[in-house]
Design an enzyme around this catalytic site. Structure first.
Site, PDB file in Angstrom:
ATOM      1  N   ASP A 159       0.957  -1.035  -0.089  1.00  0.00           N
ATOM      2  CA  ASP A 159       0.016  -0.029   0.136  1.00  0.00           C
ATOM      3  C   ASP A 159       0.937   1.283   0.129  1.00  0.00           C
ATOM      4  OD1 ASP A 159      -2.421   1.511   0.104  1.00  0.00           O
ATOM      5  OD2 ASP A 159      -3.242   0.178   1.698  1.00  0.00           O
ATOM      6  N   ASP A 220     -10.753   2.750  -3.107  1.00  0.00           N
ATOM      7  CA  ASP A 220     -11.196   1.509  -2.296  1.00  0.00           C
ATOM      8  C   ASP A 220     -12.665   1.302  -2.605  1.00  0.00           C
ATOM      9  OD1 ASP A 220      -8.902   1.687  -1.305  1.00  0.00           O
ATOM     10  OD2 ASP A 220      -9.585   1.613   0.753  1.00  0.00           O
TER      11      ASP A 220
HETATM   12  C1  GLA Z   1      -6.180   1.031   1.738  1.00  0.00           C
HETATM   13  C2  GLA Z   1      -6.354   0.356   0.670  1.00  0.00           C
HETATM   14  C3  GLA Z   1      -7.192  -0.707   1.231  1.00  0.00           C
HETATM   15  C4  GLA Z   1      -6.955  -1.417   2.406  1.00  0.00           C
HETATM   16  C5  GLA Z   1      -6.589  -0.372   3.432  1.00  0.00           C
HETATM   17  C6  GLA Z   1      -5.965  -0.873   4.510  1.00  0.00           C
HETATM   18  O1  GLA Z   1      -7.126   2.006   1.774  1.00  0.00           O
HETATM   19  O2  GLA Z   1      -6.495   0.729  -0.542  1.00  0.00           O
HETATM   20  O3  GLA Z   1      -7.340  -1.833  -0.039  1.00  0.00           O
HETATM   21  O4  GLA Z   1      -5.495  -2.253   2.118  1.00  0.00           O
HETATM   22  O5  GLA Z   1      -5.718   0.631   2.937  1.00  0.00           O
HETATM   23  O6  GLA Z   1      -5.665  -0.114   5.765  1.00  0.00           O
END
Ligand code: GLA
Length: 406
Positions: A159, A220
């Site tokens: 990430d 997301d």
């Molecule tokens: C980000 C990513 C998600 C997830 C969260 C975890 O928002 O895009 O897919 O992995 O972090 O904290």
């Protein structure tokens, strides 16, 4: 005739095909399960032992994947997302799994997942902290790559929270090198283009495809139909850029499948499946396989739709028509003149859609044999000219597979 033409096309494709990250992985979009959308950062294993980020959750999902047909359908990776570790590294500078929630440790969990014929994925972050506030990998890329390899991890999602976006192209490429240097094949999922997009920097997708097997481009996914549509809108808007880099070894990742969670209806779930299939998206479910109802399980296990997703061409389909609430997405498949089409209906009522197949790229003069693959219905022979009419359910999709008539 059809066979000879196919042969010529396959040979040409072999010569010109472009490969992404050269670790031999993700030759077709990876399939599996990932904890984030459904189980988030729930670390309360005392009060919610079945629903917290702990080894039991991942073992349970591995069991369900094997015993309920998911593994046989192609789902392979069991992926731990954020919040699995302690907030401090150990005295040697290594990440450590939370011992209360992962009492056996990640290596034992990987052994268990492997013993079931599956693979284990894990999560870290390129910056100083993960999005959930756990230790980041900045300054620790090599040691983290080694640790994951020693544990027997098969996939890494890296990430990009708490990081300087401008350093990502170099930094993520360094992680690719560190993973390669371990000698263990580890599928690499990058979030780098999503953070660049959010910072209004144009991602260099050629470089991304060289360094990552899959990559997130956009926000997301949440458990809602609106969220699914928003992601599809982004893919439509960027389709030329994104389709150009979709190939064996390198895939755009529109985020997890939320089929079987709380919000999608059966038709909406079929639509997410049909769209992710035509986009050659990773099929990473985030749901509870222990309690999922049979109608949603059946959608996720639809082998005809999975086959389109797993087409060896690695091509991402594109939106070729839009009329009111209905849009038509097509993908030409690896075999000569084989096509898949997803009709998506965003509206509140069923829609009849008529088109000529030749207008959406079907060129074979003798016509096609057509199947409705969301519902497993043979439609039969259709000419490329002449009206081809289907009914697309409200807030849902219709999907066909067509191959040339003999
Ligand atoms: C980000 C990513 C998600 C997830 C969260 C975890 O928002 O895009 O897919 O992995 O972090 O904290």
């Amino acid at each position: 005739m059809v066979k000879m033409l196919r042969c010529i096309v396959v040979l040409t494709a072999l010569v010109v095909s472009a490969h992404g990250l050269d670790n031999g992985l993700a030759l077709t979009p990876p399939m599996g399960w990932m904890s984030w959308e459904r189980f988030r950062c729930n670390i309360d294993c005392k009060n919610q032992p079945n629903d917290c980020i702990g080894e039991k959750l991942f073992m349970d999902m591995a069991d369900r994947m094997v015993e309920d047909g998911f593994k046989d359908a192609g789902y392979e990776y069991v992926n731990i997302d954020d919040c699995w570790d302690l907030k401090e590294r150990d005295s040697a500078g290594k990440l450590q799994a939370d011992p209360d929630r992962f009492p056996s440790g990640i290596k034992k969990l990987a052994d268990y997942v492997h013993s079931r014929g599956l693979k284990l994925g894990i999560y870290n972050d390129f910056g100083t902290k993960t999005c959930g506030g756990y230790p980041g990998s900045l300054g620790h890329l090599e040691v983290d790559a080694k640790t994951f390899a020693e544990w027997g991890v098969d996939m890494l999602k890296m990430d990009g929270c708490y990081a300087d976006v401008k350093t990502m192209p170099q930094g993520y490429s360094n992680m690719t090198k560190a993973l390669n240097a371990t000698g263990r094949p580890i599928l690499f999922s990058c979030s780098w283009p999503d953070y660049e997009r959010a910072s209004k920097i144009q991602p260099d997708y050629k470089l991304i495809a060289k360094n990552c097997n899959i990559w997130r481009n956009y926000i997301d996914i949440q458990d809602s139909w609106d969220s699914v549509l928003k992601i599809i809108d982004y893919y439509a808007q960027e389709q030329d850029t994104l389709a150009a880099v979709s190939a064996p070894g390198s895939f755009n990742d529109p985020d997890m499948l939320i089929i079987g969670d709380f919000s999608l209806s059966v038709e909406q779930a079929k639509a997410q499946m049909a769209m992710w299939s035509i986009l050659a998206a990773p099929m990473l479910m985030s749901n509870d396989l222990r309690t999922i109802s049979p109608e949603f399980r059946e959608i996720l296990l639809n082998k005809e739709v999975i086959k389109i997703n797993q087409d060896p061409s690695g091509k991402m389909g594109k939106r070729v028509m839009q009329d009111g609430d209905v849009e038509v997405w097509t993908k030409s498949l690896d075999l000569w003149e084989e096509h898949a089409v997803t009709y998506l209906n965003r509206g509140d009522s069923n829609q009849r859609v008529s088109l000529q197949l030749k207008n959406i790229g079907f060129d074979y003069i003798l016509g096609y044999e057509v199947r409705d693959i969301l519902n497993h219905i043979e439609i039969g022979h259709r000419e490329r000219e002449g009206n081809f009419t289907v009914t697309v359910p409200a807030k849902g999709a219709y999907m066909i597979y067509a191959y040339p008539s003999e």
